[in-house]
Structures are given as C-alpha cells and as structure tokens.
Design a protein around this motif. Structure first.
Motif, mmCIF file in Angstrom:
data_model
loop_
_atom_site.group_PDB
_atom_site.id
_atom_site.type_symbol
_atom_site.label_atom_id
_atom_site.label_comp_id
_atom_site.label_asym_id
_atom_site.label_seq_id
_atom_site.Cartn_x
_atom_site.Cartn_y
_atom_site.Cartn_z
ATOM 1 N N GLY A 14 -13.162 4.704 2.613
ATOM 2 C CA GLY A 14 -11.752 5.000 2.826
ATOM 3 C C GLY A 14 -10.985 5.618 1.674
ATOM 4 O O GLY A 14 -9.760 5.601 1.669
ATOM 5 N N PHE A 15 -11.660 6.197 0.687
ATOM 6 C CA PHE A 15 -10.962 6.782 -0.454
ATOM 7 C C PHE A 15 -11.020 8.306 -0.413
ATOM 8 O O PHE A 15 -12.016 8.882 -0.017
ATOM 9 N N ALA A 16 -9.928 8.961 -0.862
ATOM 10 C CA ALA A 16 -9.881 10.416 -0.921
ATOM 11 C C ALA A 16 -9.883 10.906 -2.366
ATOM 12 O O ALA A 16 -9.771 12.092 -2.615
ATOM 13 N N ALA A 17 -9.997 9.997 -3.316
ATOM 14 C CA ALA A 17 -10.076 10.330 -4.739
ATOM 15 C C ALA A 17 -10.932 9.268 -5.411
ATOM 16 O O ALA A 17 -11.151 8.188 -4.863
ATOM 17 N N GLY A 18 -11.410 9.594 -6.617
ATOM 18 C CA GLY A 18 -12.216 8.646 -7.373
ATOM 19 C C GLY A 18 -11.351 7.651 -8.131
ATOM 20 O O GLY A 18 -10.125 7.777 -8.178
ATOM 21 N N PRO A 19 -11.971 6.665 -8.768
ATOM 22 C CA PRO A 19 -11.226 5.670 -9.545
ATOM 23 C C PRO A 19 -10.695 6.260 -10.848
ATOM 24 O O PRO A 19 -11.112 7.327 -11.283
ATOM 25 N N ASP A 20 -9.754 5.557 -11.459
ATOM 26 C CA ASP A 20 -9.209 5.908 -12.776
ATOM 27 C C ASP A 20 -8.558 7.282 -12.808
ATOM 28 O O ASP A 20 -8.812 8.092 -13.704
ATOM 29 N N GLN A 21 -7.657 7.542 -11.859
ATOM 30 C CA GLN A 21 -6.905 8.790 -11.885
ATOM 31 C C GLN A 21 -6.048 8.827 -13.147
ATOM 32 O O GLN A 21 -5.558 7.794 -13.607
#
Length: 78
Positions: A14-21
């Motif tokens: 369910g994510f559209a970006a990786g961690p630690d933006q």
C-alpha cells in the motif's frame, strides 16, 4: 464532469513512496523503483504493442494533473 485517477503505482503493502522521505530524496529510499515499470522497454514482453497501447490510453485526453502539497514531498504540517 468525470473524475479520472490514473498512473499511480502502489506497492502490494500500500505504499507509493519509499521510507525516509527528505527534501533531497522526496520519493524516499528506493521509491523510484516502484515506478520504473512505466519507463521500461516493453519490446521484449509477450505483447509489446498491447503494453504500449495501455500506457498511451492512461494519458489520453488528460488536461491537467491536480496534486495536493504532500503528493510528492516530505513537507508535513507546515
């Protein structure tokens, strides 16, 4: 008027970006890997014409893309 939502990759969890933006890495760690399918060379797939046709249909008759301030950035609650 018809609302059309298109061209957003979402991972199986369910994510559209990786961690630690961050400001320097707005898609997060590994975030761009999720979206690489759209830039891939489809000529080596089983149905390359169908793959390209589906990508083309996804952007047909699009006049604008409307995004919120948190769509692709790490800025929160400012």
């Amino acid at each position: 008027m018809t609302l059309r939502i298109h061209n957003l990759s979402v991972s199986l969890d369910g994510f559209a970006a990786g961690p630690d933006q961050s400001q320097d890495n707005p898609m997060g760690i590994g975030g761009m890997a999720l979206h690489q399918w759209v830039f891939a060379d489809h000529s080596d797939t089983e149905h390359p014409d169908a793959d390209q046709r589906m990508l083309d249909l996804g952007t047909e008759n699009i006049g604008a893309t409307i995004m919120g301030r948190n769509m692709f950035g790490p800025v929160r609650d400012e």
